[in-house]
Design an enzyme around this catalytic site. Structure first.
Site, PDB file in Angstrom:
ATOM      1  N   THR A 192      35.480  49.694  51.563  1.00  0.00           N
ATOM      2  CA  THR A 192      36.618  48.818  51.331  1.00  0.00           C
ATOM      3  C   THR A 192      36.353  47.448  51.957  1.00  0.00           C
ATOM      4  OG1 THR A 192      39.026  48.680  51.427  1.00  0.00           O
ATOM      5  CG2 THR A 192      37.968  49.777  53.276  1.00  0.00           C
ATOM      6  N   LYS A 231      32.542  45.260  49.850  1.00  0.00           N
ATOM      7  CA  LYS A 231      32.224  45.746  48.499  1.00  0.00           C
ATOM      8  C   LYS A 231      31.032  45.022  47.874  1.00  0.00           C
ATOM      9  CE  LYS A 231      36.875  47.419  47.578  1.00  0.00           C
ATOM     10  NZ  LYS A 231      38.010  47.492  46.654  1.00  0.00           N
ATOM     11  N   ASP A 237      37.613  51.130  41.059  1.00  0.00           N
ATOM     12  CA  ASP A 237      38.890  50.406  41.179  1.00  0.00           C
ATOM     13  C   ASP A 237      39.549  50.172  39.821  1.00  0.00           C
ATOM     14  OD1 ASP A 237      38.989  50.163  43.956  1.00  0.00           O
ATOM     15  OD2 ASP A 237      37.758  48.356  43.951  1.00  0.00           O
ATOM     16  N   ALA A 260      41.667  35.592  41.263  1.00  0.00           N
ATOM     17  CA  ALA A 260      40.278  35.476  40.800  1.00  0.00           C
ATOM     18  C   ALA A 260      39.308  35.809  41.927  1.00  0.00           C
ATOM     19  CB  ALA A 260      40.024  34.070  40.259  1.00  0.00           C
ATOM     20  N   ASN A 298      45.006  31.677  38.211  1.00  0.00           N
ATOM     21  CA  ASN A 298      44.752  31.687  39.652  1.00  0.00           C
ATOM     22  C   ASN A 298      45.157  30.339  40.224  1.00  0.00           C
ATOM     23  OD1 ASN A 298      43.672  32.941  42.025  1.00  0.00           O
ATOM     24  ND2 ASN A 298      41.911  31.561  41.903  1.00  0.00           N
TER      25      ASN A 298
HETATM   26  P1  ATR Z   1      40.167  39.868  47.210  1.00  0.00           P
HETATM   27  O1  ATR Z   1      38.825  40.477  47.393  1.00  0.00           O
HETATM   28  O2  ATR Z   1      41.300  40.662  47.821  1.00  0.00           O
HETATM   29  O3  ATR Z   1      40.450  39.506  45.806  1.00  0.00           O
HETATM   30  P2  ATR Z   1      39.564  37.113  47.805  1.00  0.00           P
HETATM   31  O4  ATR Z   1      38.253  37.212  47.132  1.00  0.00           O
HETATM   32  O5  ATR Z   1      39.664  36.368  49.103  1.00  0.00           O
HETATM   33  O6  ATR Z   1      40.159  38.550  48.125  1.00  0.00           O
HETATM   34  O7  ATR Z   1      40.617  36.498  46.755  1.00  0.00           O
HETATM   35  C1  ATR Z   1      41.938  36.276  47.100  1.00  0.00           C
HETATM   36  C2  ATR Z   1      42.730  35.877  45.866  1.00  0.00           C
HETATM   37  O8  ATR Z   1      44.107  35.739  46.222  1.00  0.00           O
HETATM   38  C3  ATR Z   1      42.313  34.552  45.259  1.00  0.00           C
HETATM   39  O9  ATR Z   1      42.566  34.599  43.866  1.00  0.00           O
HETATM   40  C4  ATR Z   1      43.292  33.585  45.959  1.00  0.00           C
HETATM   41  O10 ATR Z   1      43.502  32.368  45.268  1.00  0.00           O
HETATM   42  P3  ATR Z   1      42.466  31.146  45.440  1.00  0.00           P
HETATM   43  O11 ATR Z   1      41.265  31.525  44.604  1.00  0.00           O
HETATM   44  O12 ATR Z   1      43.185  29.969  44.931  1.00  0.00           O
HETATM   45  O13 ATR Z   1      42.147  31.094  46.916  1.00  0.00           O
HETATM   46  C5  ATR Z   1      44.539  34.399  45.924  1.00  0.00           C
HETATM   47  N1  ATR Z   1      45.554  34.022  46.927  1.00  0.00           N
HETATM   48  C6  ATR Z   1      45.583  34.345  48.227  1.00  0.00           C
HETATM   49  N2  ATR Z   1      46.698  33.871  48.814  1.00  0.00           N
HETATM   50  C7  ATR Z   1      47.408  33.224  47.831  1.00  0.00           C
HETATM   51  C8  ATR Z   1      48.658  32.542  47.789  1.00  0.00           C
HETATM   52  N3  ATR Z   1      49.420  32.423  48.852  1.00  0.00           N
HETATM   53  N4  ATR Z   1      49.064  32.033  46.606  1.00  0.00           N
HETATM   54  C9  ATR Z   1      48.311  32.163  45.496  1.00  0.00           C
HETATM   55  N5  ATR Z   1      47.115  32.805  45.474  1.00  0.00           N
HETATM   56  C10 ATR Z   1      46.676  33.339  46.627  1.00  0.00           C
END
Ligand code: ATR
Length: 277
Positions: free
Chosen positions: A65, A69, A105, A131, A154
């Site tokens: 996790t 990954k 997943d 994304a 996104n």
């Molecule tokens: P994960 O592996 O959980 O997907 P990640 O790769 O860090 O984690 O991606 C986090 C996602 O949540 C991204 O799409 C991020 O948007 P950005 O690409 O613009 O950073 C999104 N995200 C996190 N917090 C957010 C918020 N408060 N509002 C909108 N999008 C958010």
């Protein structure tokens, strides 16, 4: 623990919150297998060593996790189709000196939607918000179900464009329209299913999506589980059906269990027993 017991683990950082030991123990009990499954906290820069220690201890397989990954994908010597396309691995098999990487997943999400929530994805219009790794990990499984359209959005729209370019060949092969729209333009369309694959719910921050995105008759699916997130509250205020990601968690575990033991466990009673945890 007996000599005959097979050993498994889930590796992450943090890991104390993981429900995987409970889920796999419940599956094993139900099908009459004796397994040992423990949660392992790996130091952030020690993932590879942690895996090699587990292999030396004759562990048969491991779930992976956050945040490992991608590293698990790189470490694996063979990959399933889903893992190769997502470039991320959440299930490892240690077999004949090989490390085989799978990604369950997407299958977990699709099974929760179709089997537990009774949403047939075929010919439906789906909005996927996010994304990052969580979003990318489920796209191929959704395309396989042949929705009419899968729209990616996104906060940082360039990341959605990158994923669209990468996944377009697969979308075409399943005859699905794969498009990107800016988050501000989402309210102009109707979606059957809206999936929040961002990490906003983890920190309970607002997603910045307009409440007009949600409609009566839509299903709003939050991948985070065990929390009333802003996304769920917004969707409910508009009369949408909602679900958190607990079912996805249990279904992805069931697929990992099948990979390791070649037995499909029942999931519904496990999902019910974990509600409220
Ligand atoms: P994960 O592996 O959980 O997907 P990640 O790769 O860090 O984690 O991606 C986090 C996602 O949540 C991204 O799409 C991020 O948007 P950005 O690409 O613009 O950073 C999104 N995200 C996190 N917090 C957010 C918020 N408060 N509002 C909108 N999008 C958010």
């Amino acid at each position: 623990m007996t000599e005959l017991e097979k050993h498994f683990a889930v590796i992450g950082n943090p890991i104390h919150h993981s429900l995987s030991p409970q889920i796999h123990s419940a599956f094993a009990k139900e099908v009459g297998l004796h397994i040992d499954y423990e949660a392992i906290l790996s130091p952030l820069d020690e993932f590879k060593n942690t895996i090699h220690q587990l292999i030396a201890q004759k562990v048969s397989g491991a779930n992976v996790t956050l945040p490992f990954k991608k590293e698990a994908y790189e470490l694996a010597s063979q990959h399933s189709n889903h893992a190769r396309i997502a470039e991320a691995v959440n299930t490892l098999e240690f077999k004949n000196d090989e490390i085989i990487g799978h990604n369950t997943d997407g299958i977990g999400l699709v099974r929760d939607l179709e089997q537990n929530l009774n949403v047939d994805l075929k010919s439906k219009k789906i909005l996927l918000i996010g994304a990052g790794g969580a979003a990318e990990g489920v796209i191929y499984s959704m395309l396989e179900k042949k929705p009419s359209e899968l729209i990616l959005t996104n906060r940082t729209i360039e990341k959605s464009n990158v994923i669209q370019n990468k996944m377009d060949v697969h979308a075409k092969s399943f005859d699905v329209n794969l498009n990107v729209i800016e988050i501000a333009k989402c309210p102009h369309q109707y979606f059957d299913v809206i999936i929040n694959a961002t990490s906003a719910g983890l920190n309970n921050t607002e997603l910045g999506i307009d409440h007009k995105v949600f409609h009566e008759g839509s299903l709003a699916y939050e991948m985070v589980y065990g929390k009333e997130t802003f996304f769920i509250e917004q969707a409910q205020s508009q009369g949408s059906k909602t679900s958190d990601g607990l079912g996805m968690l249990v279904e992805q575990a069931a697929e990992a269990f099948f990979i390791w033991h070649l037995i499909k466990p029942q999931t519904k009673s496990v999902i019910e027993s974990l509600k409220g945890f």
